[in-house]
Design a protein around this motif. Structure first.
Motif, PDB file in Angstrom:
ATOM      1  N   LEU A  17       0.983  -1.168   0.400  1.00 22.16           N
ATOM      2  CA  LEU A  17      -0.085  -0.188  -0.212  1.00 22.16           C
ATOM      3  C   LEU A  17       0.787   1.294  -0.079  1.00 22.16           C
ATOM      4  O   LEU A  17       0.825   2.632  -1.035  1.00 22.16           O
ATOM      5  N   THR A  18       1.751   1.561   0.915  1.00 22.92           N
ATOM      6  CA  THR A  18       2.705   2.221   1.411  1.00 22.92           C
ATOM      7  C   THR A  18       3.435   1.711   2.276  1.00 22.92           C
ATOM      8  O   THR A  18       3.851   1.536   2.507  1.00 22.92           O
ATOM      9  N   ARG A  23       8.896   2.623   7.481  1.00 22.23           N
ATOM     10  CA  ARG A  23       7.258   1.917   8.319  1.00 22.23           C
ATOM     11  C   ARG A  23       7.186   1.743   6.646  1.00 22.23           C
ATOM     12  O   ARG A  23       7.069   1.769   5.526  1.00 22.23           O
ATOM     13  N   ASP A  25       3.079  -0.359   4.758  1.00 22.01           N
ATOM     14  CA  ASP A  25       1.382  -0.801   5.484  1.00 22.01           C
ATOM     15  C   ASP A  25       1.073  -2.130   4.137  1.00 22.01           C
ATOM     16  O   ASP A  25       1.660  -1.339   2.948  1.00 22.01           O
ATOM     17  N   GLU A  27      -1.045  -5.559   2.417  1.00 22.00           N
ATOM     18  CA  GLU A  27      -2.493  -5.809   3.304  1.00 22.00           C
ATOM     19  C   GLU A  27      -2.353  -7.416   2.177  1.00 22.00           C
ATOM     20  O   GLU A  27      -1.585  -7.481   1.173  1.00 22.00           O
ATOM     21  N   THR A  53       9.678  -1.666   9.989  1.00 20.98           N
ATOM     22  CA  THR A  53       8.023  -2.102  10.223  1.00 20.98           C
ATOM     23  C   THR A  53       6.807  -2.041   9.643  1.00 20.98           C
ATOM     24  O   THR A  53       6.461  -1.008   8.653  1.00 20.98           O
ATOM     25  N   ARG A  55       3.787  -3.573   8.207  1.00 18.39           N
ATOM     26  CA  ARG A  55       2.403  -3.518   9.152  1.00 18.39           C
ATOM     27  C   ARG A  55       1.253  -4.027   8.050  1.00 18.39           C
ATOM     28  O   ARG A  55       0.970  -3.244   6.876  1.00 18.39           O
ATOM     29  N   LEU A  57      -2.230  -4.090   7.444  1.00 14.84           N
ATOM     30  CA  LEU A  57      -3.563  -3.741   7.786  1.00 14.84           C
ATOM     31  C   LEU A  57      -4.421  -4.540   7.844  1.00 14.84           C
ATOM     32  O   LEU A  57      -5.490  -3.790   8.756  1.00 14.84           O
ATOM     33  N   ASN A  58      -4.716  -5.148   7.094  1.00 13.69           N
ATOM     34  CA  ASN A  58      -6.237  -6.021   7.178  1.00 13.69           C
ATOM     35  C   ASN A  58      -6.294  -7.153   7.540  1.00 13.69           C
ATOM     36  O   ASN A  58      -7.286  -8.407   7.367  1.00 13.69           O
ATOM     37  N   VAL A  93      -4.604  -5.358  12.890  1.00 10.96           N
ATOM     38  CA  VAL A  93      -3.089  -4.843  12.484  1.00 10.96           C
ATOM     39  C   VAL A  93      -2.565  -5.390  12.795  1.00 10.96           C
ATOM     40  O   VAL A  93      -2.364  -5.586  14.153  1.00 10.96           O
ATOM     41  N   THR A  95       1.570  -6.383  12.945  1.00 13.89           N
ATOM     42  CA  THR A  95       2.994  -5.445  12.911  1.00 13.89           C
ATOM     43  C   THR A  95       4.051  -6.979  13.465  1.00 13.89           C
ATOM     44  O   THR A  95       4.166  -7.243  14.434  1.00 13.89           O
TER      45      THR A  95
END
Length: 218
Positions: A17-18, A23, A25, A27, A53, A55, A57-58, A93, A95
């Motif tokens: 995603l980003t 970090r 993000d 899914e 990190t 993450r 998210l979903n 989430v 992580t």
């Protein structure tokens, strides 16, 4: 240096995603034409000397969210030795925090069992004395479904694994079972005399290769 996250390989599954600094993000992608998801498998390159990190998210909407508390993702730098990663689950989430001491590392839901290793297993066991191999059919993606049989006993015993492809640990178990059943161990020999074993180490090769949790290519 820019980090690169990729899942374009056997059993790979993740969507980026980003990425901002240290970090990322992410899914998990759902199974084909399905709402199921939980299996993930991806690699991160370009992060040596950094602590990232990651993450997901979903995670809270996955097939079995109750499995996340206390769960630890798997990480490997050589794809042979897998260890537990620093993992935390909170508010839906998942992580993963990892300090990279290598240029590239792989992350997965559980230690992956690749289709290449599957074919190595089939070829190795099929060459053992008293073992017969049969191809039960082909999947929608054209992959073979392998059956390995051994033993001379009247009792017919069927063992099959990975009808849910995200359960990679099942094929690790099947590998150990096949190695034991074809060994010269006294108990294994007695078992082969009392029963005939039919082992399908991977019931869902399409889902395994596609990085699915539950489904095949349908």
């Amino acid at each position: 240096m820019t980090i690169h996250i990729n899942a374009a390989f056997d059993s790979g599954n993740i969507r980026v995603l980003t990425v901002e600094g240290d970090r990322a993000d992410l899914e998990i992608v759902t199974d084909h034409l399905s709402d199921f998801y939980q299996w993930f498998h991806f690699r991160v390159a370009g992060a040596k000397g950094r602590t990232l990190t990651l993450r997901i998210l979903n995670a809270g909407g996955s097939a079995y969210p109750d499995g996340w508390p206390g769960y630890k993702a798997r990480v490997s730098a050589d794809r042979a030795a897998w260890r537990l990663a620093d993992t935390n689950y909170a508010e839906g989430v998942l992580t993963i925090t990892h300090a990279f001491d290598s240029d590239v590392a792989w992350f997965a839901y559980f230690a992956p069992y690749s289709m290449e290793r599957h074919h190595d297993l089939v070829s190795r066991i099929a060459l053992q004395p008293g073992v017969t191999h049969r191809e039960l059919g082909a999947t929608l993606d054209g992959q073979p479904i392998d059956l390995l049989s051994m033993g001379t006993g009247a009792k017919q015993v069927w063992i099959y694994a990975r009808q849910h492809p995200g359960e990679s640990m099942a094929e690790w178990w099947a590998e150990g079972a096949l190695e034991y059943l074809t060994s010269g161990n006294v108990t294994a020999t007695a078992l082969r005399e009392k029963a005939t074993f039919h082992v399908v180490p991977n019931m869902n090769p399409d889902g395994s290769r596609r990085g699915h949790l539950r489904t095949n290519a349908a």
